[in-house]
Design a protein around this motif. Structure first.
Motif, mmCIF file in Angstrom:
data_model
loop_
_atom_site.group_PDB
_atom_site.id
_atom_site.type_symbol
_atom_site.label_atom_id
_atom_site.label_comp_id
_atom_site.label_asym_id
_atom_site.label_seq_id
_atom_site.Cartn_x
_atom_site.Cartn_y
_atom_site.Cartn_z
ATOM 1 N N ASN A 230 0.807 -1.214 0.000
ATOM 2 C CA ASN A 230 0.000 0.000 0.000
ATOM 3 C C ASN A 230 0.846 1.272 0.000
ATOM 4 O OD1 ASN A 230 -2.401 -1.438 0.027
ATOM 5 N ND2 ASN A 230 -2.530 -1.496 2.257
ATOM 6 N N SER A 231 2.164 1.108 -0.020
ATOM 7 C CA SER A 231 3.058 2.260 -0.010
ATOM 8 C C SER A 231 3.396 2.690 -1.434
ATOM 9 C CB SER A 231 4.352 1.896 0.733
ATOM 10 O OG SER A 231 5.135 1.021 -0.079
ATOM 11 N N ASP A 232 4.245 3.684 -1.535
ATOM 12 C CA ASP A 232 4.715 4.151 -2.843
ATOM 13 C C ASP A 232 6.006 3.468 -3.275
ATOM 14 O OD1 ASP A 232 2.599 5.956 -3.093
ATOM 15 O OD2 ASP A 232 3.697 7.532 -1.997
ATOM 16 N N PHE A 233 6.489 2.524 -2.491
ATOM 17 C CA PHE A 233 7.727 1.836 -2.838
ATOM 18 C C PHE A 233 7.518 0.965 -4.063
ATOM 19 C CE2 PHE A 233 8.067 2.004 1.951
ATOM 20 C CZ PHE A 233 8.843 3.146 1.953
ATOM 21 N N ARG A 234 8.558 0.885 -4.889
ATOM 22 C CA ARG A 234 8.472 0.075 -6.104
ATOM 23 C C ARG A 234 8.961 -1.343 -5.893
ATOM 24 N NH1 ARG A 234 11.278 3.310 -10.829
ATOM 25 N NH2 ARG A 234 12.925 3.452 -9.252
ATOM 26 N N GLY A 235 9.722 -1.586 -4.866
ATOM 27 C CA GLY A 235 10.233 -2.930 -4.676
ATOM 28 C C GLY A 235 11.188 -3.010 -3.507
ATOM 29 N N THR A 236 11.842 -4.149 -3.377
ATOM 30 C CA THR A 236 12.781 -4.364 -2.291
ATOM 31 C C THR A 236 14.195 -4.521 -2.846
ATOM 32 O OG1 THR A 236 12.344 -6.758 -2.385
ATOM 33 C CG2 THR A 236 11.083 -5.468 -0.783
ATOM 34 N N PRO A 237 15.212 -4.073 -2.118
ATOM 35 C CA PRO A 237 15.101 -3.345 -0.851
ATOM 36 C C PRO A 237 14.728 -1.884 -1.070
ATOM 37 C CG PRO A 237 17.397 -3.507 -1.471
ATOM 38 C CD PRO A 237 16.631 -4.287 -2.509
ATOM 39 N N SER A 238 13.927 -1.359 -0.175
ATOM 40 C CA SER A 238 13.676 0.076 -0.111
ATOM 41 C C SER A 238 14.285 0.562 1.200
ATOM 42 C CB SER A 238 12.179 0.379 -0.166
ATOM 43 O OG SER A 238 11.660 0.139 -1.454
ATOM 44 N N VAL A 239 15.163 1.535 1.119
ATOM 45 C CA VAL A 239 15.944 1.963 2.284
ATOM 46 C C VAL A 239 15.786 3.469 2.454
ATOM 47 C CG1 VAL A 239 18.220 1.953 3.374
ATOM 48 C CG2 VAL A 239 17.600 0.123 1.757
ATOM 49 N N LEU A 240 15.380 3.886 3.650
ATOM 50 C CA LEU A 240 15.167 5.304 3.927
ATOM 51 C C LEU A 240 15.926 5.711 5.179
ATOM 52 C CD1 LEU A 240 12.204 3.920 2.991
ATOM 53 C CD2 LEU A 240 11.583 6.322 2.941
ATOM 54 N N LEU A 241 16.594 6.830 5.113
ATOM 55 C CA LEU A 241 17.264 7.413 6.261
ATOM 56 C C LEU A 241 16.464 8.629 6.703
ATOM 57 C CD1 LEU A 241 19.642 7.616 8.238
ATOM 58 C CD2 LEU A 241 20.853 8.972 6.499
ATOM 59 N N ASN A 242 15.888 8.538 7.885
ATOM 60 C CA ASN A 242 15.032 9.615 8.410
ATOM 61 C C ASN A 242 13.957 10.008 7.402
ATOM 62 O OD1 ASN A 242 16.575 9.717 10.795
ATOM 63 N ND2 ASN A 242 18.057 11.094 9.831
ATOM 64 N N GLY A 243 13.392 9.005 6.743
ATOM 65 C CA GLY A 243 12.286 9.216 5.823
ATOM 66 C C GLY A 243 12.677 9.528 4.396
ATOM 67 N N GLU A 244 13.967 9.689 4.127
ATOM 68 C CA GLU A 244 14.441 10.011 2.774
ATOM 69 C C GLU A 244 15.072 8.782 2.130
ATOM 70 O OE1 GLU A 244 17.568 13.031 0.448
ATOM 71 O OE2 GLU A 244 17.369 13.084 2.639
ATOM 72 N N SER A 245 14.673 8.480 0.908
ATOM 73 C CA SER A 245 15.229 7.326 0.213
ATOM 74 C C SER A 245 16.731 7.509 -0.027
ATOM 75 C CB SER A 245 14.518 7.123 -1.131
ATOM 76 O OG SER A 245 15.094 6.045 -1.840
ATOM 77 N N VAL A 246 17.497 6.458 0.294
ATOM 78 C CA VAL A 246 18.943 6.509 0.088
ATOM 79 C C VAL A 246 19.461 5.321 -0.720
ATOM 80 C CG1 VAL A 246 19.376 7.865 2.175
ATOM 81 C CG2 VAL A 246 19.385 5.362 2.318
ATOM 82 N N PHE A 247 18.552 4.553 -1.287
ATOM 83 C CA PHE A 247 18.963 3.387 -2.086
ATOM 84 C C PHE A 247 18.275 3.423 -3.441
ATOM 85 C CE2 PHE A 247 18.516 -0.886 -3.729
ATOM 86 C CZ PHE A 247 19.783 -1.425 -3.544
ATOM 87 N N PRO A 248 19.029 3.348 -4.532
ATOM 88 C CA PRO A 248 20.490 3.172 -4.603
ATOM 89 C C PRO A 248 21.274 4.483 -4.500
ATOM 90 C CG PRO A 248 19.556 3.088 -6.791
ATOM 91 C CD PRO A 248 18.392 3.227 -5.854
ATOM 92 N N THR A 249 20.569 5.618 -4.475
ATOM 93 C CA THR A 249 21.260 6.905 -4.372
ATOM 94 C C THR A 249 20.529 7.822 -3.410
ATOM 95 O OG1 THR A 249 19.998 7.833 -6.223
ATOM 96 C CG2 THR A 249 22.126 6.794 -6.756
ATOM 97 N N LYS A 250 21.248 8.814 -2.928
ATOM 98 C CA LYS A 250 20.671 9.924 -2.166
ATOM 99 C C LYS A 250 21.083 11.183 -2.913
ATOM 100 C CE LYS A 250 20.763 12.112 2.428
ATOM 101 N NZ LYS A 250 21.314 13.446 2.085
ATOM 102 N N GLY A 251 20.120 11.802 -3.571
ATOM 103 C CA GLY A 251 20.468 12.913 -4.443
ATOM 104 C C GLY A 251 21.323 12.417 -5.584
ATOM 105 N N ASN A 252 22.492 12.987 -5.736
ATOM 106 C CA ASN A 252 23.403 12.580 -6.811
ATOM 107 C C ASN A 252 24.494 11.635 -6.328
ATOM 108 O OD1 ASN A 252 22.114 14.215 -8.775
ATOM 109 N ND2 ASN A 252 23.227 16.017 -8.023
ATOM 110 N N GLU A 253 24.418 11.209 -5.075
ATOM 111 C CA GLU A 253 25.470 10.367 -4.504
ATOM 112 C C GLU A 253 25.030 8.907 -4.436
ATOM 113 O OE1 GLU A 253 28.126 12.436 -1.351
ATOM 114 O OE2 GLU A 253 26.062 13.047 -0.919
ATOM 115 N N GLN A 254 25.905 8.017 -4.873
ATOM 116 C CA GLN A 254 25.668 6.574 -4.812
ATOM 117 C C GLN A 254 25.818 6.096 -3.374
ATOM 118 O OE1 GLN A 254 25.152 4.233 -7.519
ATOM 119 N NE2 GLN A 254 24.687 2.853 -5.828
#
Length: 278
Positions: free
Chosen positions: A222-246
């Motif tokens: 029921n979430s907006d995630f597209r698949g696994t793994p989905s990884v969030l740091l303090n609510g912000e997606s960090v996988f496979p990138t955070k902004g322009n950083e791998q």
């Protein structure tokens, strides 16, 4: 047409049919796998496959029978059930949505395990593990559910972190539903000192936390995630990138340090049942 030519034509037709079937299989696999990419994510140039396994939107859950939702000890998250590790008052939270049969999840865990444990031990980070069962739905079988239930049983025994790591270190091939066998899950529990007890075996064999795992999987779907793994740091997606950083172990440490600037590290005990972070 000579018999030799007829035989050649027959073989060619069979070969074309076989090739067509292989192309159809490849297209189906392409639909099922949303993203598969290679990335260097470990220390000393460890190459790991990171990917997102497409979520199937049909159906409700993975278990064959509905039952009462029995959360494992210390479970958090309410409508988004999770098992929390690390110090409960750590200033940053890493949320990981994963499936024990998912090879990309194993790649992530095996590459980032030591970093996550280090940040947890320092009181910088707590981790919330949300357990999904996508592979069961996409490929058939019940290994995702059975392994997730067993991990929740390990949480009851205060051994979640160690058993969680054992499952990923010993993950079978994606097409091998070995985790569907309770005997296999109990066999792996022997690798965690003190876990293989009558209470743990009963919890695994009875599927005590199956409905809780289903609730977690439903929250994922029921979430907006597209698949696994989905990884969030303090609510912000960090996988496979955070902004322009791998993402990498070094970048994860940097991102946590930036988020925690000016904040005190956590000192509280881990959530009940979680056991030490190591």
């Amino acid at each position: 047409m000579s018999e030799k030519n007829r035989d050649g034509s027959s073989r060619s037709a069979r070969e074309r049919l076989q090739q067509q079937r292989e192309r159809e299989k490849a297209r189906e696999k392409q639909r099922r796998v949303l993203i598969v990419s290679a990335a260097v994510v470990g220390v000393l140039g460890l190459a790991a496959v990171v990917g997102v396994i497409a979520a199937n939107t049909g159906g409700k859950g993975s278990s064959d029978k509905a039952g009462p939702v029995v959360p494992p000890a210390g479970a958090v998250g309410g409508d988004k059930p999770a098992i929390q590790t690390g110090k409960a008052d750590a200033p940053s939270t890493l949320a990981i949505w994963e499936d024990f049969r998912c090879p990309a999840c194993a790649s992530f865990e095996n590459a980032f395990r030591d970093t996550i444990h280090e940040l947890e031990a320092a009181g910088a980070l707590k981790t919330e593990y949300h357990l999904a069962t996508l592979i069961d739905r996409n490929m058939g079988g019940s290994g995702s559910l059975r392994a997730a239930n067993a991990a929740a049983c390990a949480q009851d025994a205060g051994k979640f972190t160690a058993y969680h790591d054992v499952l990923y270190i010993n993950q079978p091939q994606e097409t091998d539903d070995a985790f569907a066998k309770n005997d296999k899950l109990i066999e792996l529990a022997a690798k965690v000192p003190g876990l293989d007890t009558p209470a743990f075996r009963s919890c695994v064999e009875d599927g005590t936390h199956d409905s809780w795992v289903d609730k977690s999987n439903e929250a994922f779907r029921n979430s907006d995630f597209r698949g696994t793994p989905s990884v969030l740091l303090n609510g912000e997606s960090v996988f496979p990138t955070k902004g322009n950083e791998q993402i990498s172990p070094e970048n994860l440490k940097k991102w946590v340090a930036e988020a925690n600037k000016g904040k005190k590290p956590g000192t509280a005990s881990p959530a009940a049942g979680a056991g030490p972070s190591r």
